[in-house]
Design a protein around this motif. Sequence first.
Motif, PDB file in Angstrom:
ATOM      1  N   VAL A   8       0.833  -1.169  -0.001  1.00 23.03           N
ATOM      2  CA  VAL A   8       0.096   0.021   0.081  1.00 23.03           C
ATOM      3  C   VAL A   8       0.940   1.021  -0.037  1.00 23.03           C
ATOM      4  O   VAL A   8       1.649   1.124   0.937  1.00 23.03           O
ATOM      5  N   LEU A   9       0.864   2.124  -0.958  1.00 27.70           N
ATOM      6  CA  LEU A   9       1.464   3.284  -1.045  1.00 27.70           C
ATOM      7  C   LEU A   9       0.316   4.318  -0.698  1.00 27.70           C
ATOM      8  O   LEU A   9      -0.714   4.412  -1.053  1.00 27.70           O
ATOM      9  N   VAL A  10       1.144   5.374   0.211  1.00 29.92           N
ATOM     10  CA  VAL A  10       0.305   6.541   0.389  1.00 29.92           C
ATOM     11  C   VAL A  10       0.965   8.017   0.018  1.00 29.92           C
ATOM     12  O   VAL A  10       2.273   7.997  -0.064  1.00 29.92           O
ATOM     13  N   ASP A  11       0.592   8.926  -0.553  1.00 25.94           N
ATOM     14  CA  ASP A  11       0.911  10.307  -0.608  1.00 25.94           C
ATOM     15  C   ASP A  11       0.952  10.880   0.604  1.00 25.94           C
ATOM     16  O   ASP A  11       0.922  10.821   1.676  1.00 25.94           O
ATOM     17  N   LEU A  12       1.678  12.242   0.402  1.00 27.05           N
ATOM     18  CA  LEU A  12       1.848  13.260   1.337  1.00 27.05           C
ATOM     19  C   LEU A  12       0.667  13.753   2.323  1.00 27.05           C
ATOM     20  O   LEU A  12       0.785  13.494   3.536  1.00 27.05           O
ATOM     21  N   GLY A  13      -0.528  13.903   1.356  1.00 26.80           N
ATOM     22  CA  GLY A  13      -1.920  14.072   2.327  1.00 26.80           C
ATOM     23  C   GLY A  13      -2.094  13.133   3.061  1.00 26.80           C
ATOM     24  O   GLY A  13      -2.758  13.247   4.349  1.00 26.80           O
ATOM     25  N   ALA A  14      -2.049  11.753   2.528  1.00 25.74           N
ATOM     26  CA  ALA A  14      -2.446  10.612   3.398  1.00 25.74           C
ATOM     27  C   ALA A  14      -1.475  10.312   4.737  1.00 25.74           C
ATOM     28  O   ALA A  14      -1.862   9.948   5.688  1.00 25.74           O
ATOM     29  N   TYR A  15      -0.294  10.563   4.305  1.00 24.81           N
ATOM     30  CA  TYR A  15       0.850  10.381   5.389  1.00 24.81           C
ATOM     31  C   TYR A  15       0.458  11.428   6.598  1.00 24.81           C
ATOM     32  O   TYR A  15       0.315  11.108   7.603  1.00 24.81           O
ATOM     33  N   GLU A  16       0.095  12.734   6.325  1.00 17.65           N
ATOM     34  CA  GLU A  16       0.086  13.572   7.293  1.00 17.65           C
ATOM     35  C   GLU A  16      -1.297  13.198   8.035  1.00 17.65           C
ATOM     36  O   GLU A  16      -1.415  13.451   9.257  1.00 17.65           O
ATOM     37  N   ALA A  17      -2.300  12.832   7.334  1.00 15.53           N
ATOM     38  CA  ALA A  17      -3.667  12.436   7.936  1.00 15.53           C
ATOM     39  C   ALA A  17      -3.532  11.216   8.581  1.00 15.53           C
ATOM     40  O   ALA A  17      -3.957  11.165   9.960  1.00 15.53           O
ATOM     41  N   LEU A  18      -2.804  10.261   8.487  1.00 16.76           N
ATOM     42  CA  LEU A  18      -2.667   8.860   9.222  1.00 16.76           C
ATOM     43  C   LEU A  18      -1.480   9.185  10.418  1.00 16.76           C
ATOM     44  O   LEU A  18      -1.657   8.539  11.475  1.00 16.76           O
ATOM     45  N   SER A  19      -0.441   9.859   9.926  1.00 18.02           N
ATOM     46  CA  SER A  19       0.613  10.199  11.196  1.00 18.02           C
ATOM     47  C   SER A  19       0.316  10.951  12.118  1.00 18.02           C
ATOM     48  O   SER A  19       0.904  11.167  13.233  1.00 18.02           O
ATOM     49  N   ASP A  28      10.182  18.227   4.881  1.00 21.95           N
ATOM     50  CA  ASP A  28      11.521  17.971   4.282  1.00 21.95           C
ATOM     51  C   ASP A  28      12.898  17.955   4.962  1.00 21.95           C
ATOM     52  O   ASP A  28      13.826  18.454   4.509  1.00 21.95           O
ATOM     53  N   THR A  29      12.505  17.779   6.157  1.00 17.76           N
ATOM     54  CA  THR A  29      13.732  17.746   7.297  1.00 17.76           C
ATOM     55  C   THR A  29      14.013  16.220   7.380  1.00 17.76           C
ATOM     56  O   THR A  29      13.225  15.316   7.119  1.00 17.76           O
ATOM     57  N   ASP A  30      15.217  16.069   8.147  1.00 13.98           N
ATOM     58  CA  ASP A  30      15.429  14.740   8.654  1.00 13.98           C
ATOM     59  C   ASP A  30      14.828  14.299   9.949  1.00 13.98           C
ATOM     60  O   ASP A  30      15.401  13.502  10.659  1.00 13.98           O
ATOM     61  N   GLU A  31      13.815  15.089  10.459  1.00 12.87           N
ATOM     62  CA  GLU A  31      13.497  14.871  11.725  1.00 12.87           C
ATOM     63  C   GLU A  31      12.691  13.415  11.845  1.00 12.87           C
ATOM     64  O   GLU A  31      12.900  12.806  12.935  1.00 12.87           O
ATOM     65  N   HIS A  32      12.225  12.957  10.831  1.00 12.23           N
ATOM     66  CA  HIS A  32      11.544  11.455  10.776  1.00 12.23           C
ATOM     67  C   HIS A  32      12.216  10.579  10.173  1.00 12.23           C
ATOM     68  O   HIS A  32      12.933  11.008   8.955  1.00 12.23           O
ATOM     69  N   PRO A  33      12.846   9.281  10.876  1.00 10.96           N
ATOM     70  CA  PRO A  33      13.502   8.432   9.960  1.00 10.96           C
ATOM     71  C   PRO A  33      12.786   7.983   8.903  1.00 10.96           C
ATOM     72  O   PRO A  33      11.521   8.061   8.626  1.00 10.96           O
ATOM     73  N   ASP A  34      13.422   7.240   7.978  1.00  8.88           N
ATOM     74  CA  ASP A  34      12.869   6.560   7.054  1.00  8.88           C
ATOM     75  C   ASP A  34      11.635   5.398   7.372  1.00  8.88           C
ATOM     76  O   ASP A  34      10.770   4.912   6.680  1.00  8.88           O
ATOM     77  N   HIS A  35      12.003   4.833   8.493  1.00  9.47           N
ATOM     78  CA  HIS A  35      11.186   3.721   9.088  1.00  9.47           C
ATOM     79  C   HIS A  35      10.534   4.591  10.199  1.00  9.47           C
ATOM     80  O   HIS A  35      11.251   4.711  11.205  1.00  9.47           O
ATOM     81  N   ASP A  36       9.206   4.736  10.091  1.00  8.65           N
ATOM     82  CA  ASP A  36       8.584   5.756  10.914  1.00  8.65           C
ATOM     83  C   ASP A  36       7.386   5.451  11.641  1.00  8.65           C
ATOM     84  O   ASP A  36       6.370   4.752  10.672  1.00  8.65           O
ATOM     85  N   HIS A  37       7.255   5.321  13.026  1.00  8.03           N
ATOM     86  CA  HIS A  37       6.080   4.635  13.664  1.00  8.03           C
ATOM     87  C   HIS A  37       5.179   5.959  13.952  1.00  8.03           C
ATOM     88  O   HIS A  37       5.699   6.870  14.616  1.00  8.03           O
ATOM     89  N   ALA A  38       3.883   5.781  13.702  1.00  2.00           N
ATOM     90  CA  ALA A  38       2.866   7.222  14.270  1.00  2.00           C
ATOM     91  C   ALA A  38       1.694   6.769  13.841  1.00  2.00           C
ATOM     92  O   ALA A  38       1.332   6.065  12.807  1.00  2.00           O
ATOM     93  N   GLY A  39       0.675   7.070  14.668  1.00  4.76           N
ATOM     94  CA  GLY A  39      -0.816   6.869  14.554  1.00  4.76           C
ATOM     95  C   GLY A  39      -1.335   5.633  14.311  1.00  4.76           C
ATOM     96  O   GLY A  39      -2.365   5.353  13.607  1.00  4.76           O
ATOM     97  N   GLY A  40      -0.569   4.519  14.783  1.00  2.87           N
ATOM     98  CA  GLY A  40      -0.726   3.221  14.514  1.00  2.87           C
ATOM     99  C   GLY A  40      -0.315   2.418  13.543  1.00  2.87           C
ATOM    100  O   GLY A  40      -0.740   1.474  13.097  1.00  2.87           O
ATOM    101  N   TYR A  41       0.303   3.139  12.612  1.00  2.00           N
ATOM    102  CA  TYR A  41       0.738   2.505  11.505  1.00  2.00           C
ATOM    103  C   TYR A  41       2.617   2.855  11.253  1.00  2.00           C
ATOM    104  O   TYR A  41       3.296   3.330  12.216  1.00  2.00           O
ATOM    105  N   ARG A  42       3.163   1.873  10.453  1.00  2.70           N
ATOM    106  CA  ARG A  42       4.635   1.920  10.256  1.00  2.70           C
ATOM    107  C   ARG A  42       4.680   2.607   8.762  1.00  2.70           C
ATOM    108  O   ARG A  42       3.701   2.046   7.732  1.00  2.70           O
TER     109      ARG A  42
END
Length: 340
Positions: free
Chosen positions: A286-297, A303-317
């Motif tokens: 399942v691929l998600v766009d920026l809008g879905a990422y922000e809504a889910l997470s 665009d910073t490196d604050e969040h790692p490539d493997h990111d856990h948030a909002g009950g999802y990875r």
Amino acid sequence: MTSSDDPAGDGGVIGALEAHLLGARPALTQHDVAARAGVPVATANELWHLLGFAHVPDDEVAFTDADVRALELTNDLIALGVLSQERQDGLVRTWGRSFARLADWQVALLASVAEEMGADPTEGLLAVSDEVMPRVEELQSYVWRRHLLSAAARLLAERSSGPSAMLAVCFVDIVGYTSRSRTLSDRELVGWLESFESTVLGLTVDRGGRIIKNIGDELLIVADSADALAEVALELTRRGADPDDPFPAVRAGIAYGEVVTRLGDVFGPVVNIAARLTSVARPSSVLVDLGAYEALSGRADDDTDEHPDHDHAGGYRFRRLRRVSVKGYSRLKVWALQPA
């Protein structure tokens, strides 16, 4: 070889069905219908074509009083201001497409039932229609009214936002459809696709979403909540990846944002992006766009490196992918979605 008593060469079945379904045998030309309904012939022809019916020669007797009544009702709606030219075209086209598909399915169903009863398919159609069609018509009216209620509730909820609304959009695509379909008989293929659609429908409506349409082996679904579609897509890919589950392998793409809604369909960049993501997704992903990422997470991507490539948030990875370039969109921000 046909005779003058049986021009269709079907033993009179089509003529009998005409009388049964339309209330009478054809006795009017298009000029007769237009004159009795009080509308120009050109208008009558335009509506006929919008409904998806082929051109009928001027002098051909092909119409009944039911066609006159349909034109009269259309005229009434125009006079009441309900149907402007734009609304008329859109509504009639939608009716034509929807009912044509429904009719194809119902006739195939009735013919199958007739065969199971040991009757000839053509003659059995007439016998089954006498018993079945009144019940089907009543049930269709009930389902239509129920959907009217649901649509009215959605409209009232979205009234302040005009013709657009914030929606999650998901495409679900069967992986390997072409190769699998070659191994199935027509009946097996229909059953396989109907099972697929039924499963998606059940998961979708249980989470407050709805199926907009199917496009070949692909389904377009929407929901107010990105979480709802994420749950649907993850469950479908999980089932498709299970070798012991007959559900087919699928892939999905989800986008979230402002969507234009019209006549039961959805339009706009969000819809296009969801379709593009599905086309590049790997099987069972399942691929998600920026809008879905922000809504889910519940967080913004800055665009910073604050969040790692493997990111856990909002009950999802989330696994951030390299920027994706697809037709019409260059360097999309994309994440692969998985359960936490």
